[in-house]
Design a protein around this motif. Structure first.
Motif, PDB file in Angstrom:
ATOM      1  N   PHE A 181      27.182  -3.550  19.335  1.00 30.85           N
ATOM      2  CA  PHE A 181      28.021  -3.928  20.470  1.00 30.85           C
ATOM      3  C   PHE A 181      29.495  -3.590  20.240  1.00 30.85           C
TER       4      PHE A 181
ATOM      5  N   PRO B 172      32.979  -1.349  19.765  1.00 33.84           N
ATOM      6  CA  PRO B 172      33.475  -0.178  20.492  1.00 33.84           C
ATOM      7  C   PRO B 172      33.309   1.082  19.636  1.00 33.84           C
TER       8      PRO B 172
ATOM      9  N   PHE C 280      27.831   1.033  23.645  1.00 32.94           N
ATOM     10  CA  PHE C 280      27.816  -0.131  24.525  1.00 32.94           C
ATOM     11  C   PHE C 280      29.085  -0.099  25.354  1.00 32.94           C
ATOM     12  N   ASP C 281      28.957  -0.200  26.687  1.00 28.39           N
ATOM     13  CA  ASP C 281      30.136  -0.081  27.556  1.00 28.39           C
ATOM     14  C   ASP C 281      30.505  -1.382  28.267  1.00 28.39           C
ATOM     15  N   ARG C 282      30.350  -2.503  27.631  1.00 24.65           N
ATOM     16  CA  ARG C 282      30.677  -3.846  28.111  1.00 24.65           C
ATOM     17  C   ARG C 282      29.673  -4.392  29.117  1.00 24.65           C
ATOM     18  N   SER C 283      28.845  -3.559  29.706  1.00 21.12           N
ATOM     19  CA  SER C 283      27.847  -4.070  30.639  1.00 21.12           C
ATOM     20  C   SER C 283      26.431  -3.695  30.213  1.00 21.12           C
TER      21      SER C 283
END
Length: 117
Positions: free
Chosen positions: A39, A41, A59-62
């Motif tokens: 998770f 960046p 992982f792009d926050r959603s």
């Protein structure tokens, strides 16, 4: 062409993987084998045994985003390193995706000059 943000860390898994692995399997591989946070960046890159396919997971926050690139006539030039996990800059990953052999790149020597006074 797809481009990742320069702020991301990039980690290459040094050994080839089974390309039947999906998002969940890759996330577990990142966490358990690479001992990294899936998770975070960061982008995690994997290659198959023939080096003609590459998967990048981030992982792009959603949610997780998988990217697959398959070459039709060439092979990826995977870095030759002693470490099982190779850390690269985002730009270097883009070079690999574009077919550049980063092993062949040689940095210019840093020279120290003194100003005559």
């Amino acid at each position: 062409m797809f481009r990742l943000g320069a702020h991301l860390q990039v980690y290459l898994h040094g050994d080839p993987i089974d390309f039947r692995a999906g998002i969940d399997s890759l996330a577990v591989l990142v966490q358990e084998t690479m001992a990294l946070d899936p998770f975070a960046p960061a982008a995690f890159a994997f290659c198959n045994r023939r080096r003609d396919r590459m998967k990048v997971l981030f992982f792009d926050r959603s949610g997780f985003v998988p990217v697959l690139k398959r070459l039709t006539e060439d092979k990826f030039r995977w870095p030759h390193r002693q470490e099982a996990i190779v850390r690269l800059a985002t730009e270097q990953l883009h070079w690999i995706l574009d077919g550049i052999d980063i092993n062949a790149m040689i940095r210019h020597p840093v020279r120290q000059y003194q100003v005559a006074g």
